[in-house]
Design a protein around this motif. Structure first.
Motif: not given
Length: 518
Positions: A355-363, A382-394
């Motif tokens: 979000n920080y990059f997105y904001k600066i690039f928008e500005e 690792p294949d652990f729940t806290y590292n699931h791809e969906s948790l990084y989804r913008p």
């Protein structure tokens, strides 16, 4: 008695249907709380089958993938994860997760840690801090994480963070109230909806993009077939791209540039100028890393690279040329400093970076020329729940393409296998297609030369990729990975063996005609 049993079954069925109805009509997790006589709230998670007692005023959100339950306790944020393992056990999970926290001795300051018993269950508690991130509003840099053994192959994780001192007494009341006493219901898929549609030669929903960028998106991602590009280091300096394109009778029109906080900013100008002059397009990738023991992800969010990021945004805006932007890819890989594994098991930090990059690039006016790519690794390590791809989804409005990345790494290292294209991509493609209504691209991939027949692998790949119609673009990584001693470990070059170019010519050299829009 038979009537009463039937009545009970019918009631359970109706309750399940009610939950499905709630999901379909904008269900909120707070609908799953009921007040208790002791003044607290009883929260029931019907997806993971547990309940917790929470203080009044707690707000609850269950992620779209059901991987994370997030509880807002005012100045404290609490996340709850459940893991069921097939090839690991609780101790492996706990110890491996602790490694990521404890490895960064310069920035992660451990206050206390040790084993404990939580409601008659084996548990482990660690309390620590990380640097404050001044560019993150309301940053919470004080952590308390508790791992709980629910079985040999099942773990519960509480991850709490706060900007103030952690109220451990209040949190332990919540942790101790955990009970696996809730009937589970199915988890219907919550698919990320389509961002753009194409109608009457117009890109609907793309009004914020320049006209040329809209056209690039349409031609690259909304047409039949798969387009091809290549990674060559410093491609603007030599003639290899032209030489390869001429030989295979196909224009490799998509280039890949890697960048980081310490890279020469002018390389971006050179890469875009090359693409602009040659009628090609750039996949621009920005990756922080560790430098002198410090995580550049943290440093970016402390404002230390603001001038660099703004310079990059200005370059893109000044060039006014369509460019694909891939920020901190493979974030679910523990080799990345911005992975939750390396940032306190906290995927929120990646989202703050994005979000920080997105904001600066928008500005800076850059976003109207950018096609954003969200690109987890094809497999989580690792294949652990806290590292699931969906948790990084913008946020769904902040990315346009889903990137796929898996390599046939070969067998140079003992823990790696030779894998066909279908073995790498079929399950990944099906997963992304099920969870995202977005075009896909293979942002980088290749086959090594060690462990099998690279030419046969590539021929099979070309035959197979036709079965993946939503993969609109593929970038062949032409380079070499070296081992710790500087020896070639994975040789991915497009001309090694040199006869490999003949395979590309066979499948790509038939026609240079533009594909029809669909």
């Amino acid at each position: 008695m038979q009537y009463r049993r039937l009545k009970t079954k019918t009631f359970v069925k109706l309750i399940s249907l009610f939950f499905v109805f709630l999901l379909a009509t904008g269900f909120k997790a707070n609908d799953l709380t009921t007040p208790l006589k002791n003044g607290r709230l009883l929260f029931k998670n019907p997806y993971d089958g547990y309940s917790l007692e929470l203080p009044q005023g707690a707000s609850i959100d269950i992620s779209d993938s059901y991987k994370k339950t997030e509880i807002d306790l005012g100045d404290t944020n609490l996340k709850v994860f459940i893991d069921n393992f097939s090839d690991k056990d609780y101790l492996e999970y706990r110890d491996y997760s602790l490694l990521g926290i404890k490895a960064n001795t310069l920035e992660h300051k451990i206050k206390s840690e040790g084993g404990m018993i939580l409601s008659e269950k084996e548990a482990y508690k660690i309390s620590f801090t990380r640097p404050e991130l001044g560019k993150v509003e309301g940053d919470k840099n004080k952590y308390l994480i508790v791992f709980v053994k629910l079985g040999e192959k099942k773990a519960l994780t509480f991850m709490a963070k706060s900007s103030n001192e952690i109220n451990e007494e209040e949190l332990m009341k919540i942790f101790e109230s955990f009970k696996e006493n809730v009937n589970k219901i199915d988890k219907p898929v919550r698919r990320v909806e389509k961002k753009f549609t194409f109608q009457n030669e117009n890109l609907l929903g793309g009004e914020n993009l320049s006209e040329q960028t809209q056209r690039m998106y349409i031609d690259s991602f909304l047409t039949k077939g798969t387009k091809w590009g290549i990674f060559l280091n410093s491609f603007w300096k030599d003639s290899k791209v032209s030489d390869f394109s001429d030989y295979i009778n196909y224009d490799l029109d998509y280039m890949l540039l890697y960048h980081g906080p310490d890279s020469y900013a002018g390389e971006l100008d050179l890469a875009i100028d090359y693409c602009k002059n040659k009628g090609k397009f750039l996949e621009y990738t920005f990756q922080p890393e560790y430098k002198s023991g410090l995580n550049q992800t943290y440093e970016i969010l402390q404002g230390k690279f603001d001038s660099k990021i703004r310079e990059l945004g200005k370059s893109i805006a000044n060039k006014k040329y369509p460019t694909m932007f891939r920020l901190s890819n493979e974030m679910n890989g523990d080799w990345c400093c911005y992975s939750a594994y390396n940032t306190c098991l906290d995927a929120d930090i990646y989202l703050e970076l994005y979000n920080y990059f997105y904001k600066i690039f928008e500005e800076e006016g850059a976003n109207k020329y950018l096609i954003y790519i969200f690109n987890p690794n094809g497999r989580s390590f690792p294949d652990f729940t806290y590292n699931h791809e969906s948790l990084y989804r913008p946020d769904k409005d902040k990315y346009d393409i889903v990137g796929l990345t898996l390599y046939n790494t070969g067998t140079y290292y003992p823990d790696e296998n030779w894998e066909t294209f279908d073995e790498l991509y079929k399950d990944l493609y099906d997963y992304v297609d099920k969870n995202y209504d977005r075009p896909m691209m293979i942002t980088e991939f290749s086959s090594s030369i060690t462990g099998g027949d690279k030419m046969a692998w590539t021929e099979d790949m070309f035959k197979s990729i036709a079965n993946y119609p939503k993969i609109k673009l593929a970038i062949w990584f032409s380079g070499t990975d070296y081992d710790a001693f500087g020896n070639p470990a994975r040789i991915y070059n497009i001309d090694e063996p040199k006869e490999l170019l003949d395979v590309f010519k066979k499948y790509l050299g038939k026609s240079l005609d533009k594909e029809e829009s669909i």
